[in-house]
Every structure is written in C-alpha cells, then in structure tokens.
Write an enzyme that holds these catalytic residues in place. Structure first.
Site, PDB file in Angstrom:
ATOM      1  CD  GLU A 217      -2.469   1.859   0.524  1.00  0.00           C
ATOM      2  OE1 GLU A 217      -2.575   3.097   0.436  1.00  0.00           O
ATOM      3  OE2 GLU A 217      -3.071   1.067  -0.223  1.00  0.00           O
ATOM      4  CD  GLN A 218      -0.696   5.642  -3.431  1.00  0.00           C
ATOM      5  OE1 GLN A 218       0.223   5.977  -4.188  1.00  0.00           O
ATOM      6  NE2 GLN A 218      -1.950   5.966  -3.664  1.00  0.00           N
TER       7      GLN A 218
ATOM      8  CE1 TYR B 249     -24.939   2.966   4.252  1.00  0.00           C
ATOM      9  CE2 TYR B 249     -26.037   3.911   2.333  1.00  0.00           C
ATOM     10  CZ  TYR B 249     -24.887   3.493   2.977  1.00  0.00           C
ATOM     11  OH  TYR B 249     -23.672   3.614   2.340  1.00  0.00           O
TER      12      TYR B 249
ATOM     13  CG  ASP C  57     -13.449   1.419  -7.603  1.00  0.00           C
ATOM     14  OD1 ASP C  57     -14.463   0.792  -7.943  1.00  0.00           O
ATOM     15  OD2 ASP C  57     -13.444   2.269  -6.694  1.00  0.00           O
TER      16      ASP C  57
ATOM     17  NE  ARG D  52     -15.381   3.575   0.914  1.00  0.00           N
ATOM     18  CZ  ARG D  52     -15.731   2.886  -0.161  1.00  0.00           C
ATOM     19  NH1 ARG D  52     -17.007   2.759  -0.481  1.00  0.00           N
ATOM     20  NH2 ARG D  52     -14.831   2.307  -0.909  1.00  0.00           N
TER      21      ARG D  52
END
Length: 393
Positions: A35-36, A211, A289, A106
């Site tokens: 991961e960057q 929600y 993505d 998230r």
C-alpha cells in the site's frame, strides 16, 4: 503454506485489495499486500454490504466481523418521491429470504478486513512505480527502491490505477454530471429517525439516500445533485453545508430536518469508465475499481470487488506457478461480463433515480419492477460460479 504455493502480490489495500488478500490466504496462498499510504485508512462514509458479497465474507470467517461493526438494514426500507409519497419497497434480501444487508462505515469495514490479515504480510509506504514480467515471474518496483518478484500481481489500486497502464489503453473518466454530498449524523441527534432501514427519495436530477452504519449509532446520508463544473474524482473534498441544505430545502420534511443537524459535509465527483475489453496481461490482472469503476447507484462498487476477490482465489488456488497466466485469464473471463452488466446498470439506475422521465408513473413502475434485477445481483454466488468454471476447464 504448501511447498509449491504460488507467491502473489496485491497492490493496494482498500476494500477490494484486503478482501482479495484474505480470500487468497484462506486458500493457503502465499500473499502479501503493498500500500502506498504510510498507514491504513479509508475516507468516505458508508457502504452497503449486500447478500452477494456478505455470503462470501462469511465463508472466510469475516461475516461476523461485518455484523459486529455494521448496522442491519432490512424490512421497512423504501423508495419515495421527493414529496414523500411511497413508490416501492427496497429489496434487502436474496431470493431465499436471507437478509444479508448491512450499512457499514468504510473505515470499519477496512479495519475488519485488515485485522483478519497477518500484519507482517501488509506493507505500507510502498507506492508502485513500475512493473515488468517474463515467462516465469513478475516484478514490481516501488518508490522506496524496493523490488519484489512474484508469480502473480493483482492490481487493486483503484480508479487511478498505476498498473492499469500495463494492461489496457488509457481511458478517460466519464463524468456523470452530478456530485454526491456525503456525511454522517449521530443517531442520538435525530432520535425520531427510523432505525434499521434504508430510504431513498427521488426528484428532478437529484436523489437522497440514507441508511445506518456503525451498529446504528450513525446515520449515513448521500445527497446527489447536478453539477456543470469539472470536478475531481475525490471522496473527501470539503462541501458547503448551506449549499447542500438549499438543494433539498423543499423536499419531504425528514430530509431538511436531518440536514439541519449536519455540521460538515464532503462531496464526491461521480465518474466511471467505459467497460474495459481486457483486465489481464500475463501475470498481472486487476480487480475492483481498477478493473471496473462504477457509479454508486446500485451500491455495488465494494460488493463487486469482494466478488472479484472470491473468484480470483478459486482460480489461483488451482494453479501452480506456470499456470498463473491461464488462471488469471479464466478469472477475467468469468468476471468481466457480470461487472460490465453492473457498471451499465448503475448508470441506468442513476438516470432512473434522478427522474429523467416525462411520465413519473413510468419511472415508478421501473423502480417497482426492479426486483428481478436486484435478485440477480443478490442471489449470485461468485465462489460457486468460479468453482463451476474451474471444473469445466
């Protein structure tokens, strides 16, 4: 790990990357994540986890973790016109009646995925700057000077993927013409808000989704509004609360009441890409993505990346080092058609939600008639489909 286990590098530790890492490790595959960012983190607010991905997380021991940090979303969820008149129920179950839908922050979801993965296999501060491969292995270089050599590289580095350039021609982002204001309101500030449901109001070129997340202690909202300005693909640009309130000031009364409690909001420029014709080049493939960025109007971005992860793990578990390119192509061949359908379906749903209909009764009928498509989404079992495809090779 077994002696002949392949070595896999996942580039990017967002939701898709960490789901892939856990799915691969569950099948006893030697996997590391790069991961960057210097430390893990996730911006944005809520995400809906739907039955098609929750069943997959459950099988690798993560369903309970999602339930522990999320908020169940179930019966009573509704679509409305902007004036509050009811259009139809929102489907929250699969065809068996299983309610596998949760609203999750998230950051909480990423935390649950990261907590389940061995810390020594997750490497932060590694920004990918180069990729090469030959017939026997692939190499990834990072801006810190490190190089790794592995059997397979999985590009989970998002909509701005660096590794996509090694697979496909550059593609321009497709501007949806709208932005999303998003944020969170503590549930204790709005005790009158109904618990455990999702609600979506629709009006002219606007819609508003709400929600619960974080065990129901937070209310996640997203307000979609038109924009004629060229915006950035950002989850975290600071938005103006007063502008947001004005956009929905005359809508059904719960919305202005909720927005009266908002003290800060972020906006998100909504873009996707045209579906790619290929995801794979030799020992490199993409997921999430990086492979199929989609608009949020079906709530499937994270869910499709989790499906990708499960399918990918099936094909790679059956491959030795020399079989990796064939396995990655089989994964792509299984996944690309479905994700294209979901990408295009998300675009169509955005037009539907934003009332691009002269006859709203026609629109309402389409919304009410969307249950078969939602069932197609929620009933799908990516792991079972991959196992069937593998058996047929």
């Amino acid at each position: 790990m077994t002696g002949d286990s392949i070595r896999v590098a996942v580039i990017g530790c967002g939701i898709g990357g960490m789901a892939a890492a856990n799915a691969l490790l569950h099948r006893d595959i030697d996997v590391h994540v790069y991961e960057q960012a210097p430390q893990l983190g996730e911006v944005g607010a809520g995400v809906l986890i739907t039955p098609n991905s929750l069943r997959l997380l459950d099988r690798i021991g993560l369903g309970g973790a999602v339930a522990a940090v999320g908020a169940s979303v179930g019966e009573g969820s509704r679509y409305y016109r902007e004036d509050g008149s009811t259009i139809a129920p929102i489907l929250t179950v699969d065809s068996s009646g299983w309610n596998g839908m949760f609203g999750v922050h998230r950051a909480d979801l990423l935390g649950a995925l990261a907590d389940a993965f061995p810390a020594e296999r997750l490497h932060t501060g590694h920004r990918c700057v180069g990729f090469t491969q030959d017939e026997t292995q692939a190499a990834v270089t990072f801006d810190n000077g490190r190089e790794i050599r592995v059997d397979a590289v999985i590009a989970a580095d998002g909509i701005h993927s660096t590794l996509r350039t090694y697979v496909a021609e550059p593609s321009a982002p497709v501007d949806s013409g709208s932005v999303a204001y998003r944020g969170l309101v503590p549930a204790q500030q709005v005790p009158w808000w109904p618990a455990g449901i999702s609600q979506l109001w629709m009006g002219e070129r606007r819609h508003f989704l709400v929600y619960p997340v974080r065990r129901g202690t937070l209310i996640n909202y997203v307000g979609f509004v038109p924009s004629h300005e060229k915006t950035v693909e950002s989850w975290s640009a600071v938005g103006d609360v007063d502008t947001l309130r004005k956009e929905f000031a005359t809508w059904d009364s719960p919305i202005p009441r909720l927005l009266a409690e908002v003290t800060a909001t972020n906006w998100w420029g909504l873009y996707d890409r045209e579906p790619l014709t290929t995801w794979t080049a030799g020992r490199l493939t993409m997921l999430g993505d990086a492979a199929h960025p989609m608009l949020p109007h079906l709530g499937q971005g994270a869910n499709q990346s989790i499906e990708d992860a499960a399918a990918l793990s099936v094909f790679l578990a059956g491959a030795g080092p020399q079989g990796v390119p064939e396995a990655l192509l089989a994964y792509e061949n299984l996944r690309r058609h479905r994700t294209t359908e979901v990408q295009l379906g998300a675009r169509a749903n955005g037009r539907r939600y934003d009332s691009h209909f002269q006859d709203l009764a026609e629109r309402d009928a389409e919304i009410a008639g969307s249950v078969p498509f939602r069932s197609w989404l929620y009933d799908y079992d990516a792991e079972a489909a991959a196992l069937e495809a593998l058996a047929g090779r």
